[in-house]
Design an enzyme around this catalytic site. Structure first.
Site, PDB file in Angstrom:
ATOM      1  CE  LYS A  97      -3.794  -2.506   2.191  1.00  0.00           C
ATOM      2  NZ  LYS A  97      -4.553  -2.892   3.380  1.00  0.00           N
ATOM      3  CD  GLN A 149      -3.614  -4.533   6.414  1.00  0.00           C
ATOM      4  OE1 GLN A 149      -3.719  -3.504   5.774  1.00  0.00           O
ATOM      5  NE2 GLN A 149      -3.973  -5.705   5.924  1.00  0.00           N
ATOM      6  CG  ASP A 176     -10.003  -0.631   4.850  1.00  0.00           C
ATOM      7  OD1 ASP A 176      -9.752  -1.102   3.723  1.00  0.00           O
ATOM      8  OD2 ASP A 176      -9.284  -0.799   5.842  1.00  0.00           O
TER       9      ASP A 176
HETATM   10  N1  GUN Z   1      -6.934  -7.227   5.964  1.00  0.00           N
HETATM   11  C1  GUN Z   1      -7.233  -7.993   4.889  1.00  0.00           C
HETATM   12  N2  GUN Z   1      -7.851  -7.253   3.943  1.00  0.00           N
HETATM   13  C2  GUN Z   1      -7.935  -6.001   4.432  1.00  0.00           C
HETATM   14  C3  GUN Z   1      -8.466  -4.790   3.922  1.00  0.00           C
HETATM   15  O1  GUN Z   1      -9.003  -4.709   2.812  1.00  0.00           O
HETATM   16  N3  GUN Z   1      -8.345  -3.716   4.732  1.00  0.00           N
HETATM   17  C4  GUN Z   1      -7.784  -3.779   5.956  1.00  0.00           C
HETATM   18  N4  GUN Z   1      -7.739  -2.665   6.692  1.00  0.00           N
HETATM   19  N5  GUN Z   1      -7.285  -4.882   6.464  1.00  0.00           N
HETATM   20  C5  GUN Z   1      -7.359  -5.987   5.698  1.00  0.00           C
END
Ligand code: GUN
Length: 287
Positions: free
Chosen positions: A51, A95, A118
């Site tokens: 990211k 996350q 998100d």
């Molecule tokens: N963990 C697995 N997929 C995601 C996601 O799309 N966003 C976040 N914040 N954590 C994750």
């Protein structure tokens, strides 16, 4: 059989994001995404690094907070509050998964919903379910919809079977496909006759986290198969939820792993961040 290529689709999306970022910077607003990682989860570390890299590639400011496993819930909430109040931060991503001593729902509900890139906040979940366009949509299902659109696949009237009912993928995927006029079946670990249900699907979205779970006998000829799984095998290789080698020949379109849904997820995170920055620019009267 055609490959739905997430590397190409995400590269296209990132070009647009790069352009939008430039435009925003020229009018005086710099898109900024804050990412919080708590603990040492290896997969999460990899995702967060990807990211950060994607932000740098597209000119978005990346604000990284790597916190120790021992971080308390109130310490995390305090950081989120600082970011909520910071006018220079457009997106906040925590996350997942979080360490066990932290309540995920409490954390997600404390992110300002207009910075929730998100799309996990209950307000954004509700907006998606209601078909409102002004909320944030979770990145993985949004990426899948973008990829279908890119390949001119219209879900209207199609039978879509989603395997997995997570808040991150399965449920928002169902809302998006329903909003696009597909007929939806959500299946999960307690579903009976899964094979028969899948055999009736024009579109299968596999999001269960079990390597090679979807086999050839579950897929009808000409189906579109979307594989959300990212499973690491003992030999270190990546494998999806679909037995690609045997399933691919029966499909009209299929996503590979890696190089399918994964790259799209990150591109959509950037896209959501830009959407938030554009909202900020509007509020400031700059556009
Ligand atoms: N963990 C697995 N997929 C995601 C996601 O799309 N966003 C976040 N914040 N954590 C994750």
């Amino acid at each position: 059989m055609k490959i739905l290529d997430g590397k190409i689709s995400s590269a296209n999306a990132k070009e647009q994001i790069k352009h939008d970022t430039e435009v925003l910077k020229n009018i005086g607003v710099e898109p900024a995404l804050a990412v919080i990682l708590v603990g040492e989860n290896k997969a999460s570390q990899t995702y967060v690094a990807s990211k950060e890299k994607a932000c740098i590639q597209t000119g978005i400011k990346s604000i990284m907070h790597r916190l120790p496993e021992s971080t308390t819930q109130s310490e995390l909430l305090a950081l989120i509050n600082v970011l909520n109040l910071d006018d220079g931060v457009d997106g906040i991503l925590v996350q997942l998964p979080l360490p066990k001593h932290i309540d995920t729902n409490t954390v997600l509900e404390n992110i300002r919903c207009d910075k929730d890139v998100d799309g996990f906040h209950a307000i954004n979940v509700g907006k998606l379910a209601s078909g409102f366009k002004d909320g944030f949509v979770p990145c993985t299902p949004l990426g899948i919809m973008n990829m279908l659109n890119e390949y001119n696949i219209d879900p209207a009237g199609k039978n879509a079977v989603i395997i997995g009912r997570s808040n991150i993928v399965g449920k928002p995927m169902a809302s998006l496909l329903l909003n696009a006029n597909a007929t939806i079946t959500i299946t999960h670990s307690k579903t009976k006759n899964l094979k028969e249900i899948c055999k009736n699907a024009d579109i299968i979205v596999a999001a269960i986290g079990k390597p090679n779970f979807v086999t050839k006998d579950m897929v009808k000829d000409g189906a579109i198969v979307i594989d959300v799984g990212i499973n690491r095998l003992d030999d270190g290789s990546l494998c999806g939820d679909v037995d690609f080698k045997n399933v691919a020949e029966k499909t009209s379109y299929i996503t590979p792993v890696p190089g399918g849904v994964g790259p799209m997820t990150i591109a959509m995170l950037l896209k959501n961040t830009i959407k938030s920055t554009q909202n900020r620019a509007k509020k400031l009267g700059l556009v």
